[in-house]
Design an enzyme around this catalytic site. Structure first.
Site, PDB file in Angstrom:
ATOM      1  N   ASP A   1      15.528  52.538  -2.319  1.00 37.60           N
ATOM      2  CA  ASP A   1      15.685  51.646  -3.463  1.00 37.60           C
ATOM      3  C   ASP A   1      17.074  51.677  -4.086  1.00 37.60           C
ATOM      4  OD1 ASP A   1      13.238  50.403  -3.515  1.00 37.60           O
ATOM      5  OD2 ASP A   1      12.276  52.107  -4.479  1.00 37.60           O
TER       6      ASP A   1
ATOM      7  N   HIS B   1      13.349  62.036  -3.036  1.00 37.27           N
ATOM      8  CA  HIS B   1      12.168  61.555  -2.333  1.00 37.27           C
ATOM      9  C   HIS B   1      11.242  62.723  -2.073  1.00 37.27           C
ATOM     10  CE1 HIS B   1       9.709  59.426   0.595  1.00 37.27           C
ATOM     11  NE2 HIS B   1      10.205  58.328   0.062  1.00 37.27           N
TER      12      HIS B   1
ATOM     13  N   HIS C   1       8.207  54.847  -8.014  1.00 36.75           N
ATOM     14  CA  HIS C   1       7.874  54.368  -6.657  1.00 36.75           C
ATOM     15  C   HIS C   1       8.633  53.049  -6.439  1.00 36.75           C
ATOM     16  CE1 HIS C   1       5.710  53.898  -3.021  1.00 36.75           C
ATOM     17  NE2 HIS C   1       4.528  53.500  -3.454  1.00 36.75           N
TER      18      HIS C   1
HETATM   19  N1  ACO Z   1      17.405  62.652 -10.547  1.00 38.32           N
HETATM   20  C1  ACO Z   1      17.607  63.907 -11.029  1.00 38.32           C
HETATM   21  N2  ACO Z   1      16.853  64.969 -10.676  1.00 38.32           N
HETATM   22  C2  ACO Z   1      15.855  64.755  -9.808  1.00 38.32           C
HETATM   23  C3  ACO Z   1      15.596  63.482  -9.253  1.00 38.32           C
HETATM   24  C4  ACO Z   1      16.420  62.409  -9.646  1.00 38.32           C
HETATM   25  N3  ACO Z   1      16.240  61.183  -9.172  1.00 38.32           N
HETATM   26  N4  ACO Z   1      14.550  63.567  -8.412  1.00 38.32           N
HETATM   27  C5  ACO Z   1      14.144  64.840  -8.438  1.00 38.32           C
HETATM   28  N5  ACO Z   1      14.937  65.564  -9.272  1.00 38.32           N
HETATM   29  C6  ACO Z   1      14.873  66.996  -9.529  1.00 38.32           C
HETATM   30  C7  ACO Z   1      13.711  67.349 -10.448  1.00 38.32           C
HETATM   31  O1  ACO Z   1      14.103  67.348 -11.808  1.00 38.32           O
HETATM   32  C8  ACO Z   1      13.344  68.737  -9.955  1.00 38.32           C
HETATM   33  O2  ACO Z   1      14.295  69.639 -10.452  1.00 38.32           O
HETATM   34  P1  ACO Z   1      13.831  71.120 -10.921  1.00 38.32           P
HETATM   35  O3  ACO Z   1      13.374  71.777  -9.647  1.00 38.32           O
HETATM   36  O4  ACO Z   1      15.033  71.711 -11.532  1.00 38.32           O
HETATM   37  O5  ACO Z   1      12.696  70.904 -11.898  1.00 38.32           O
HETATM   38  C9  ACO Z   1      13.576  68.651  -8.442  1.00 38.32           C
HETATM   39  O6  ACO Z   1      14.590  67.633  -8.273  1.00 38.32           O
HETATM   40  C10 ACO Z   1      12.326  68.256  -7.654  1.00 38.32           C
HETATM   41  O7  ACO Z   1      11.800  67.058  -8.228  1.00 38.32           O
HETATM   42  P2  ACO Z   1      10.273  66.658  -8.197  1.00 38.32           P
HETATM   43  O8  ACO Z   1       9.982  65.739  -9.342  1.00 38.32           O
HETATM   44  O9  ACO Z   1       9.420  67.888  -8.051  1.00 38.32           O
HETATM   45  O10 ACO Z   1      10.208  65.872  -6.818  1.00 38.32           O
HETATM   46  P3  ACO Z   1       9.018  64.946  -6.359  1.00 38.32           P
HETATM   47  O11 ACO Z   1       8.916  65.067  -4.900  1.00 38.32           O
HETATM   48  O12 ACO Z   1       7.775  65.211  -7.161  1.00 38.32           O
HETATM   49  O13 ACO Z   1       9.504  63.469  -6.785  1.00 38.32           O
HETATM   50  C11 ACO Z   1      10.531  61.354  -6.739  1.00 38.32           C
HETATM   51  C12 ACO Z   1      10.009  62.529  -5.911  1.00 38.32           C
HETATM   52  C13 ACO Z   1       9.410  60.831  -7.646  1.00 38.32           C
HETATM   53  C14 ACO Z   1      10.928  60.203  -5.806  1.00 38.32           C
HETATM   54  C15 ACO Z   1      11.746  61.815  -7.583  1.00 38.32           C
HETATM   55  O14 ACO Z   1      12.787  62.235  -6.728  1.00 38.32           O
HETATM   56  C16 ACO Z   1      12.248  60.748  -8.542  1.00 38.32           C
HETATM   57  O15 ACO Z   1      11.739  60.637  -9.659  1.00 38.32           O
HETATM   58  N6  ACO Z   1      13.275  59.912  -8.118  1.00 38.32           N
HETATM   59  C17 ACO Z   1      13.770  58.848  -8.940  1.00 38.32           C
HETATM   60  C18 ACO Z   1      12.863  57.620  -8.808  1.00 38.32           C
HETATM   61  C19 ACO Z   1      13.008  56.951  -7.448  1.00 38.32           C
HETATM   62  O16 ACO Z   1      14.094  56.669  -6.988  1.00 38.32           O
HETATM   63  N7  ACO Z   1      11.855  56.633  -6.841  1.00 38.32           N
HETATM   64  C20 ACO Z   1      11.819  55.919  -5.572  1.00 38.32           C
HETATM   65  C21 ACO Z   1      11.346  56.803  -4.461  1.00 38.32           C
HETATM   66  S1  ACO Z   1      11.351  55.900  -2.931  1.00 38.32           S
HETATM   67  C22 ACO Z   1       9.960  54.951  -3.006  1.00 38.32           C
HETATM   68  O17 ACO Z   1       8.979  55.296  -3.596  1.00 38.32           O
HETATM   69  C23 ACO Z   1       9.963  53.688  -2.360  1.00 38.32           C
END
Ligand code: ACO
Length: 428
Positions: A363, A307, A268
């Site tokens: 971010d 996201h 987050h």
């Molecule tokens: N890098 C690589 N792969 C990713 C990323 C990433 N940053 N984000 C999601 N994925 C992939 C997952 O591995 C998953 O792949 P799969 O279907 O093969 O298993 C798919 O994309 C879906 O991911 P989920 O985890 O189900 O997506 P969710 O909506 O639960 O998570 C989140 C969203 C937490 C923001 C995620 O994208 C992440 O971890 N990003 C990196 C951390 C980040 O930048 N957070 C800031 C968000 S903005 C904020 O909160 C202010």
């Protein structure tokens, strides 16, 4: 048949049900009538990460993640970032309308008179270890504020609520700046109430021996824009935490400390800190392709990408990129920007990221700006928290006047053992 109802048949019993649809949702409680027999608890929905559950009706922030739209109280984020100030946006989020000139002046005046902290809170902060993470200090200090303002527990009194809102918005920059000065081993700098909200924050962060600190206007405006972009984002992880704690009628400082703790996580608001650590680890543009390969192999995530709601470019990331350019005109180009741009370029063309609709989020670029301003990575989530405090308060206020809200209390699917007879240690 009405298009505002849902008909469904329970194949376990053959019974049919008609559930009302309102605002594109059914009420989860309407499922409870669906039972196999009289002893059955009734059907529930299972949604462990709230992927498809609306927890509230809200009038504050609108997001269309597919189209990359973000609006506060109906105003597009792009217009607010270009034409308004953070305190104007705070007023809008909290009270629903933009202030007129008189309202804005008295709003600024009210906030400015609450910027100082009780000296005992300063003493409390000074007791932290010399290398304490500023976010840990921030969370603890916000929580401690509750003990200085015990009347805040009367959350049903609108006047008392308003007073705490003013106090929080005024004091979070002071707490944030003190936590930074602590990390640096520098004396804490008291607020300068002649300066703007972000000008004063810069003063408390960076003032040294000068009699009067003069904030750089480009930095002052850049922080203001970043704070506007971070001010609210509907029912995200930290805001949902604020609402969950607030639903038990805890005082706002305790609820806000919980929300800030949720924000701190790297998935987050802690992502901006994680992005900078990642860019430093990558080190140079040549290393980007091999890093992307490791991400695709599932070794780690590309921080600042992806996201839950945006399945298109995060509109805030676009604006932040422009702000970064303005900052770099003053500071010179941050070499990490080239690594970030290359990461973005490759990721936006790569089938792994394209098929999963992973785009840079808010971010991805904010940390690069903060670094150019001379701030250490540990401060990035704290700066995010200053801005998001406004959204948390607006959502908390909305919760407390919503007649439909009850204490937040989800259900579970119990998968543990059935009842067993206890046998004492001697008899086993
Ligand atoms: N890098 C690589 N792969 C990713 C990323 C990433 N940053 N984000 C999601 N994925 C992939 C997952 O591995 C998953 O792949 P799969 O279907 O093969 O298993 C798919 O994309 C879906 O991911 P989920 O985890 O189900 O997506 P969710 O909506 O639960 O998570 C989140 C969203 C937490 C923001 C995620 O994208 C992440 O971890 N990003 C990196 C951390 C980040 O930048 N957070 C800031 C968000 S903005 C904020 O909160 C202010």
């Amino acid at each position: 048949m009405s298009d505002t109802t849902l008909s469904l048949t329970d194949n376990r019993t053959g019974k049919s049900y008609t559930l009302p649809i309102e605002h594109g949702t059914i009420r989860a409680m309407d499922l409870r009538q669906i039972k196999v027999d009289e002893d059955d608890f009734g059907l529930m929905s299972y949604d462990p990460a709230y992927m498809n559950t609306a927890s509230t009706k809200s009038q504050i922030t609108f997001i269309d993640g597919g189209k990359g739209i973000l609006r506060y109280r109906g105003y597009p984020i792009e217009q607010l970032a270009e034409k308004s100030t953070f305190l104007e946006v705070a007023y809008l989020l909290l009270f629903g309308e933009l202030p007129d000139q008189n309202q804005l002046e008295s709003w600024i005046q009210e906030i400015t008179t609450h910027t100082f902290l009780h000296e005992k809170l300063k003493l409390l902060m000074q007791a932290f270890c010399h290398d304490a993470h500023p976010m840990g200090m921030f969370i603890s200090s916000i929580s401690a504020l509750a003990t200085f303002f015990p009347e805040a527990r009367d959350v049903d009194d609108p006047e008392i609520r308003r007073k705490q809102i003013l106090r929080v918005i005024a004091k979070v920059p002071t707490i944030a700046a003190f936590s930074y000065r602590h990390l640096r081993g520098l004396p804490y700098v008291y607020p300068d109430n002649d300066l703007s909200y972000t000008g004063n924050l810069l003063n408390m962060l960076f003032k040294m021996s000068e009699i009067k600190y003069q904030p750089n206007p480009t930095f002052e405006r850049a922080l203001d824009v970043l704070f506007i972009l971070h001010a609210d984002h509907e029912q995200n992880c930290s805001t949902s935490t604020m609402r969950a704690i607030g639903s038990s009628k805890a005082d706002p400082y305790s609820a806000l400390a919980g929300a800030a703790a949720a924000l701190y996580g790297p998935l987050h608001g802690g992502a901006n800190e994680a992005v900078l650590r990642m860019l430093n680890e990558i080190g140079s543009v040549e290393n980007v392709p091999s890093y992307i390969t490791r991400v695709k192999e599932g070794e780690f995530r590309l921080m600042g990408f992806g996201h839950r709601v945006y399945k298109n470019y995060d509109p805030r990331a676009n604006i932040i990129k422009q702000t970064a350019d303005q900052i770099f005109e003053v500071t010179g180009r941050n070499p990490l920007l080239d690594i970030a741009l290359e990461l973005e370029r490759i990721a936006l063309e790569d089938e792994y990221f394209v098929s999963r609709k992973l785009y840079p989020n808010v971010d991805f670029y904010s940390g690069i700006i903060y670094q150019a301003m001379g701030l250490p990575v540990e401060m990035y989530p704290v700066l995010f928290a200053i801005a998001r405090a406004v959204g948390w308060l607006a959502q908390w206020q909305e919760l407390l006047i919503d007649p439909e809200q009850r204490i937040a209390r989800p259900r579970q699917i119990y998968l543990g053992t059935a009842m067993r007879e206890f046998v004492s240690l001697q008899d086993r």
